[in-house]
Motif scaffolding. Structure first.
Motif, PDB file in Angstrom:
ATOM      1  N   LEU A  81      10.793  37.552  -7.448  1.00 45.28           N
ATOM      2  CA  LEU A  81      10.938  38.898  -8.027  1.00 45.28           C
ATOM      3  C   LEU A  81      12.090  38.986  -9.036  1.00 45.28           C
ATOM      4  N   PRO A  82      13.267  38.408  -8.742  1.00 42.92           N
ATOM      5  CA  PRO A  82      14.359  38.504  -9.721  1.00 42.92           C
ATOM      6  C   PRO A  82      13.962  37.909 -11.075  1.00 42.92           C
TER       7      PRO A  82
ATOM      8  N   TRP B  13      17.468  47.962 -10.255  1.00 42.12           N
ATOM      9  CA  TRP B  13      17.433  47.149 -11.467  1.00 42.12           C
ATOM     10  C   TRP B  13      16.183  47.478 -12.297  1.00 42.12           C
ATOM     11  N   ALA B  14      15.005  47.410 -11.652  1.00 40.25           N
ATOM     12  CA  ALA B  14      13.742  47.626 -12.369  1.00 40.25           C
ATOM     13  C   ALA B  14      13.651  49.048 -12.907  1.00 40.25           C
TER      14      ALA B  14
ATOM     15  N   ILE C 172      15.746  49.585 -16.007  1.00 35.71           N
ATOM     16  CA  ILE C 172      15.099  49.039 -17.219  1.00 35.71           C
ATOM     17  C   ILE C 172      14.168  50.100 -17.793  1.00 35.71           C
TER      18      ILE C 172
ATOM     19  N   ILE D  93      11.588  40.435 -12.810  1.00 37.12           N
ATOM     20  CA  ILE D  93      12.295  41.623 -13.325  1.00 37.12           C
ATOM     21  C   ILE D  93      13.141  41.235 -14.534  1.00 37.12           C
ATOM     22  N   PHE D  94      13.759  40.041 -14.447  1.00 34.12           N
ATOM     23  CA  PHE D  94      14.558  39.549 -15.584  1.00 34.12           C
ATOM     24  C   PHE D  94      13.689  39.424 -16.835  1.00 34.12           C
TER      25      PHE D  94
ATOM     26  N   LEU E 234       5.609  48.436  -4.988  1.00 28.48           N
ATOM     27  CA  LEU E 234       5.871  47.007  -4.831  1.00 28.48           C
ATOM     28  C   LEU E 234       6.969  46.763  -3.802  1.00 28.48           C
TER      29      LEU E 234
ATOM     30  N   TYR F 212      16.728  45.364  -6.311  1.00 32.92           N
ATOM     31  CA  TYR F 212      15.661  45.139  -7.296  1.00 32.92           C
ATOM     32  C   TYR F 212      15.096  46.467  -7.787  1.00 32.92           C
TER      33      TYR F 212
END
Lengths: 115, 133
Positions: free
Chosen positions: B46-47, A107-108, A111, B50-51, A68, A104
């Motif tokens: 996107l944020p 971050w992803a 998770i 993802i959140f 992505l 991002y």
């Protein structure tokens, strides 16, 4: 006599191909995940968590995240290349986009790795 | 033929510019613009996505909060907009991949497939959107 001298940074073909390979991967991932999730109805927290925490799923979701971000990088960069003409503006937009996408990604992935 | 003579043979009455708001765009052009717009929209959101992913996997409390959050009409509206963006981007993407393989690149199939991409994405968004509302 035709003398075509190809110049440039030569990243065009790699990016073009990469954008398409990541696109194909993401479509396949989406179809399979949706099909698997529909079979898991009703989707409670426990079912959803167990589904995403599974080793195979984490492996493929990780690849999905990378796909992505690469795909988005090529696409958004193309938009800036088409419309942002002044080099300084374009460079700034490229850097902002790249930093956002790298952030991002972290971050992803974090998770995913907490599961 | 040299370049100079070719230039002379060009018709004189050519449009000086194309007013994008006046000229009628063919279906492939519209589908293509929407592909770019939907891609940009997905990138910008996107944020949020993802959140939501993080919240849904955080804990059973987070999962409940996720459900409540996506239940807000404004959030639902944004997500249905993103659903359209995703569907259009995917279907147009498949059309692009087929074009790369020289499939359906003639005028007739090209126009038909572009129309199909636009319509199928909208219809699927309407059906799924109504179901999820």
């Amino acid at each position: 006599m035709v003398k075509d001298i190809i110049v440039g940074a030569h990243y065009g073909l790699k990016d073009w191909l990469g954008q398409r390979i990541t696109a194909a991967f993401m479509v396949i991932y989406t179809v399979i995940v949706l099909a698997l999730l529909i079979g898991q109805e009703p989707l409670t927290y426990e079912v959803w968590y167990a589904f995403m925490a599974d080793g195979f799923m984490r492996f493929f979701t990780f690849l999905f995240i990378l796909s992505l971000m690469f795909h988005a990088w090529v696409g958004v960069r193309d938009i800036w290349m088409d419309y942002a003409k002044p080099t300084s503006v374009r460079l700034a937009l490229h850097v902002i986009t790249l930093l956002a996408l790298l952030g991002y990604t972290g971050w992803a992935v974090s998770i995913l790795w907490r599961l | 033929m040299t370049e100079a003579t070719m230039k002379k043979e060009r018709p004189k009455q050519r449009p000086k510019h194309l007013d994008l708001l006046v000229i009628k765009q063919p279906a492939p052009a519209i589908a293509s613009v929407l592909h770019r717009l939907s891609g940009a929209g997905l990138f910008l959101m996107l944020p949020l996505l993802i959140f939501l992913f993080e919240l849904s996997l955080d804990s059973s409390l987070g999962f409940a909060m996720f459900k409540a959050f996506v239940g807000y009409p404004l959030v639902k509206l944004i997500l249905i907009g993103l659903l359209w963006a995703f569907l259009h981007h995917v279907f147009m993407g498949i059309r692009i991949l087929l074009s790369d393989l020289n499939i359906g690149t003639d005028i007739k199939p090209g126009q038909a497939s572009a129309k199909a991409v636009i319509i199928i994405s909208l219809v699927l968004t309407a059906i799924l959107g109504a179901k999820l509302w």
